[in-house]
Scaffold this motif. Structure first.
Motif, PDB file in Angstrom:
ATOM      1  N   ARG A 179      -4.624   8.180  -1.718  1.00 38.96           N
ATOM      2  CA  ARG A 179      -5.336   7.273  -0.899  1.00 38.96           C
ATOM      3  C   ARG A 179      -5.796   6.097  -1.686  1.00 38.96           C
ATOM      4  NH1 ARG A 179      -5.848   8.454   4.324  1.00 38.96           N
ATOM      5  NH2 ARG A 179      -5.977  10.921   4.860  1.00 38.96           N
ATOM      6  N   ASN A 180      -6.395   6.292  -2.867  1.00 38.36           N
ATOM      7  CA  ASN A 180      -6.772   5.109  -3.383  1.00 38.36           C
ATOM      8  C   ASN A 180      -5.944   4.201  -4.371  1.00 38.36           C
ATOM      9  OD1 ASN A 180      -9.445   6.161  -3.044  1.00 38.36           O
ATOM     10  ND2 ASN A 180      -9.796   7.264  -4.924  1.00 38.36           N
ATOM     11  N   SER A 181      -4.627   4.742  -4.219  1.00 37.26           N
ATOM     12  CA  SER A 181      -3.628   3.965  -5.039  1.00 37.26           C
ATOM     13  C   SER A 181      -2.699   3.150  -4.071  1.00 37.26           C
ATOM     14  CB  SER A 181      -2.819   4.911  -5.907  1.00 37.26           C
ATOM     15  OG  SER A 181      -3.608   5.766  -6.530  1.00 37.26           O
ATOM     16  N   LEU A 182      -2.261   3.757  -2.931  1.00 32.41           N
ATOM     17  CA  LEU A 182      -1.214   3.147  -2.160  1.00 32.41           C
ATOM     18  C   LEU A 182      -1.689   2.024  -1.491  1.00 32.41           C
ATOM     19  CD1 LEU A 182       1.823   3.218  -1.508  1.00 32.41           C
ATOM     20  CD2 LEU A 182       1.130   5.090   0.447  1.00 32.41           C
ATOM     21  N   GLN A 183      -2.865   2.029  -0.767  1.00 34.05           N
ATOM     22  CA  GLN A 183      -3.070   0.919  -0.086  1.00 34.05           C
ATOM     23  C   GLN A 183      -3.335  -0.241  -0.960  1.00 34.05           C
ATOM     24  OE1 GLN A 183      -3.829   0.776   3.756  1.00 34.05           O
ATOM     25  NE2 GLN A 183      -3.516  -1.362   2.882  1.00 34.05           N
ATOM     26  N   PRO A 184      -3.791  -0.487  -1.949  1.00 31.84           N
ATOM     27  CA  PRO A 184      -4.206  -1.543  -2.909  1.00 31.84           C
ATOM     28  C   PRO A 184      -2.502  -1.942  -3.205  1.00 31.84           C
ATOM     29  CG  PRO A 184      -5.624   0.140  -3.755  1.00 31.84           C
ATOM     30  CD  PRO A 184      -4.945   0.735  -2.499  1.00 31.84           C
ATOM     31  N   ILE A 185      -1.593  -1.359  -3.465  1.00 30.18           N
ATOM     32  CA  ILE A 185      -0.349  -1.757  -3.900  1.00 30.18           C
ATOM     33  C   ILE A 185       0.304  -2.440  -2.549  1.00 30.18           C
ATOM     34  CG2 ILE A 185       2.004  -0.831  -4.398  1.00 30.18           C
ATOM     35  CD1 ILE A 185       1.124   1.428  -5.718  1.00 30.18           C
ATOM     36  N   LEU A 186       0.070  -1.871  -1.465  1.00 29.09           N
ATOM     37  CA  LEU A 186       0.593  -2.662  -0.151  1.00 29.09           C
ATOM     38  C   LEU A 186      -0.217  -3.997   0.077  1.00 29.09           C
ATOM     39  CD1 LEU A 186       0.719   0.245   2.447  1.00 29.09           C
ATOM     40  CD2 LEU A 186       2.647  -0.781   1.191  1.00 29.09           C
ATOM     41  N   ASP A 187      -1.406  -3.888  -0.481  1.00 29.85           N
ATOM     42  CA  ASP A 187      -2.242  -5.207  -0.133  1.00 29.85           C
ATOM     43  C   ASP A 187      -1.851  -6.216  -1.168  1.00 29.85           C
ATOM     44  OD1 ASP A 187      -3.631  -4.121   1.837  1.00 29.85           O
ATOM     45  OD2 ASP A 187      -5.433  -3.525   0.645  1.00 29.85           O
ATOM     46  N   ASN A 188      -1.560  -5.689  -2.478  1.00 25.21           N
ATOM     47  CA  ASN A 188      -1.249  -6.614  -3.233  1.00 25.21           C
ATOM     48  C   ASN A 188       0.222  -7.261  -3.535  1.00 25.21           C
ATOM     49  OD1 ASN A 188      -4.064  -6.924  -4.375  1.00 25.21           O
ATOM     50  ND2 ASN A 188      -3.684  -5.023  -5.446  1.00 25.21           N
ATOM     51  N   PHE A 189       1.069  -6.176  -3.322  1.00 21.17           N
ATOM     52  CA  PHE A 189       2.306  -6.687  -3.812  1.00 21.17           C
ATOM     53  C   PHE A 189       3.167  -7.107  -2.344  1.00 21.17           C
ATOM     54  CE2 PHE A 189       6.866  -5.021  -3.870  1.00 21.17           C
ATOM     55  CZ  PHE A 189       7.408  -5.887  -4.801  1.00 21.17           C
ATOM     56  N   GLN A 190       2.673  -6.618  -1.192  1.00 21.08           N
ATOM     57  CA  GLN A 190       3.193  -6.834   0.161  1.00 21.08           C
ATOM     58  C   GLN A 190       4.408  -6.842   0.120  1.00 21.08           C
ATOM     59  OE1 GLN A 190       1.545 -10.940   0.821  1.00 21.08           O
ATOM     60  NE2 GLN A 190      -0.528 -10.090   1.377  1.00 21.08           N
ATOM     61  N   PRO A 191       5.083  -5.544   0.351  1.00 22.53           N
ATOM     62  CA  PRO A 191       6.515  -5.209   0.419  1.00 22.53           C
ATOM     63  C   PRO A 191       7.156  -5.368   1.853  1.00 22.53           C
ATOM     64  CG  PRO A 191       5.394  -3.281   0.438  1.00 22.53           C
ATOM     65  CD  PRO A 191       4.315  -4.175   0.187  1.00 22.53           C
ATOM     66  N   ASP A 192       8.151  -5.665   2.001  1.00 26.11           N
ATOM     67  CA  ASP A 192       8.783  -5.707   3.518  1.00 26.11           C
ATOM     68  C   ASP A 192       9.822  -4.263   3.544  1.00 26.11           C
ATOM     69  OD1 ASP A 192      10.790  -6.631   1.944  1.00 26.11           O
ATOM     70  OD2 ASP A 192      10.990  -8.626   2.782  1.00 26.11           O
ATOM     71  N   PHE A 193       9.823  -3.484   2.759  1.00 29.57           N
ATOM     72  CA  PHE A 193      10.675  -2.322   2.894  1.00 29.57           C
ATOM     73  C   PHE A 193      10.150  -1.237   1.749  1.00 29.57           C
ATOM     74  CE2 PHE A 193      14.057   0.670   2.880  1.00 29.57           C
ATOM     75  CZ  PHE A 193      14.871   0.469   3.883  1.00 29.57           C
ATOM     76  N   ILE A 194       9.882  -0.172   2.336  1.00 25.79           N
ATOM     77  CA  ILE A 194       9.789   1.155   1.284  1.00 25.79           C
ATOM     78  C   ILE A 194      10.777   1.965   1.166  1.00 25.79           C
ATOM     79  CG2 ILE A 194       7.861   2.945   1.191  1.00 25.79           C
ATOM     80  CD1 ILE A 194       6.042   1.149   2.703  1.00 25.79           C
ATOM     81  N   ILE A 195      10.968   2.202  -0.186  1.00 29.06           N
ATOM     82  CA  ILE A 195      11.960   3.548  -0.186  1.00 29.06           C
ATOM     83  C   ILE A 195      10.934   4.957  -0.747  1.00 29.06           C
ATOM     84  CG2 ILE A 195      13.596   4.601  -1.582  1.00 29.06           C
ATOM     85  CD1 ILE A 195      15.012   1.921  -1.522  1.00 29.06           C
ATOM     86  N   TYR A 196      10.758   5.731  -0.193  1.00 33.29           N
ATOM     87  CA  TYR A 196      10.065   7.044  -0.301  1.00 33.29           C
ATOM     88  C   TYR A 196      10.738   8.445  -0.750  1.00 33.29           C
ATOM     89  CZ  TYR A 196       6.308  10.609   0.987  1.00 33.29           C
ATOM     90  OH  TYR A 196       5.775  11.554   0.812  1.00 33.29           O
ATOM     91  N   GLN A 197      10.458   8.716  -1.901  1.00 32.32           N
ATOM     92  CA  GLN A 197      11.096   9.941  -2.583  1.00 32.32           C
ATOM     93  C   GLN A 197       9.922  10.805  -2.363  1.00 32.32           C
ATOM     94  OE1 GLN A 197      11.355  12.457  -4.271  1.00 32.32           O
ATOM     95  NE2 GLN A 197      12.948  12.578  -5.715  1.00 32.32           N
ATOM     96  N   CYS A 198      10.280  11.705  -1.257  1.00 34.53           N
ATOM     97  CA  CYS A 198       9.153  12.767  -1.074  1.00 34.53           C
ATOM     98  C   CYS A 198       9.637  14.225  -1.321  1.00 34.53           C
ATOM     99  CB  CYS A 198       9.044  12.493   0.676  1.00 34.53           C
ATOM    100  SG  CYS A 198      10.663  12.515   1.717  1.00 34.53           S
ATOM    101  N   GLY A 199       9.861  14.372  -2.465  1.00 32.58           N
ATOM    102  CA  GLY A 199      10.133  15.814  -2.954  1.00 32.58           C
ATOM    103  C   GLY A 199       8.912  16.704  -2.833  1.00 32.58           C
ATOM    104  N   VAL A 200       9.357  18.040  -2.414  1.00 30.47           N
ATOM    105  CA  VAL A 200       8.179  19.047  -2.116  1.00 30.47           C
ATOM    106  C   VAL A 200       8.165  19.848  -3.329  1.00 30.47           C
ATOM    107  CG1 VAL A 200       8.795  18.663   0.265  1.00 30.47           C
ATOM    108  CG2 VAL A 200       9.975  20.489  -0.944  1.00 30.47           C
ATOM    109  N   ASP A 201       8.526  19.300  -4.403  1.00 30.88           N
ATOM    110  CA  ASP A 201       8.068  20.246  -5.531  1.00 30.88           C
ATOM    111  C   ASP A 201       6.778  20.142  -6.277  1.00 30.88           C
ATOM    112  OD1 ASP A 201       8.802  17.590  -6.297  1.00 30.88           O
ATOM    113  OD2 ASP A 201      10.205  18.025  -7.538  1.00 30.88           O
TER     114      ASP A 201
END
Length: 279
Positions: free
Chosen positions: A191-213
């Motif tokens: 939570r402390n990391s992802l929102q600041p990335i979105l605010d600062n980088f402002q992407p228009d597409f996300i690729i999510y690697q959601c491994g369950v390991d």
């Protein structure tokens, strides 16, 4: 792996998806592969002419069936990216081959579907700024290497600090977690990391690697998440994408718990959340 058959069966059985929701990828042109991977390396893959040392590093015995499988997987991620642009989210039931470098394979990854999909979107002017959120327990070292000089792609990897690979590449943001990190500390860090990335980088597409390991039950993971904690992880990422209006492609990544039911349940939660949040 067994999970690639069991996961769709489970999702269909419980009614999370219907057969209509599935697609079989159309193979992309090779030019899109060689825009990401060194043509000489790809040529050696196609000709099955990797050296014994190169083959050993991939972890696989090299075969034509394996190459065909990798190309099908990456084609699926590219096509899923296009579906994400249309529907807001799309999933590749395989994919997440983040250990493939531009010029070599590693860690059971030969071709990097995440990087190929990102470059496909950028080259076709379908996205301008892409955020890679890699929450597999292993650092996305290949993806980091491929995009180390690419300003249009931000690579974020949150992984086990003492886990494979021992030599980490430099992502735009790396967070190495100590062994046995539990739900509370993991979720707080995310939570402390992802929102600041979105605010600062402002992407228009996300690729999510959601491994369950990341699960505590994983044989290779060494972190301490419960299935509920892993679900909350996915909920954070998918909710932020939805609320920000950013299309998201999800690649399933790793999962090596001894009980296959743990792997299927954790992966299935990602699909359940996608339905709940986006549809």
């Amino acid at each position: 792996m067994e999970k690639y058959n069991l996961l769709p069966e489970q999702l269909l059985y419980e009614g999370t998806v219907s057969q209509f929701n599935f697609f079989e990828p159309t193979l992309i042109e090779e030019k899109w592969i060689t825009k990401t991977h060194d043509p000489d390396y790809f040529g050696k893959l196609k000709n099955l002419s990797l050296s014994k040392s190169e083959i050993r590093k991939t972890g696989f015995p090299l075969s034509q069936e394996l190459i065909d499988r990798e190309i099908t997987i990456l084609s699926g991620s590219v096509q899923a990216s296009l579906f994400a642009l249309e529907y807001g989210i799309a999933m590749n039931i395989a994919g997440g081959t983040h250990h493939a470098f531009s010029g070599r394979g590693e860690g059971f990854c030969l071709l990097n579907d995440i990087a190929i999909s990102a470059n496909y979107l950028l080259e076709n002017a379908l996205a301008k700024k892409i955020l890679v959120v890699d929450l597999d327990v292993h650092q996305g070292n290949g993806t980091a290497e491929i995009f180390k000089n690419q300003k249009q792609v931000f690579t974020f990897s949150m992984h086990g600090a003492s886990n494979y690979p021992m030599h980490k590449e430099k992502s735009d943001l790396d967070i190495g977690l100590p062994d046995h990190t539990d739900d509370i500390n993991y979720i707080k860090t995310l939570r402390n990391s992802l929102q600041p990335i979105l605010d600062n980088f402002q992407p228009d597409f996300i690729i999510y690697q959601c491994g369950v390991d990341v699960l505590a039950t994983d044989k290779l993971g060494r972190l301490g998440l419960s299935i509920a904690g892993c679900k909350e992880r996915d909920q954070i990422v998918l909710t932020l994408a939805k609320e920000s209006g950013i299309p998201i492609l999800c690649c399933m990544g790793g999962g090596y718990s001894e009980k296959i039911s743990h792997i299927i349940e954790a992966h299935a939660n990602t699909y359940r959340l996608a339905q709940d949040i986006f549809f």
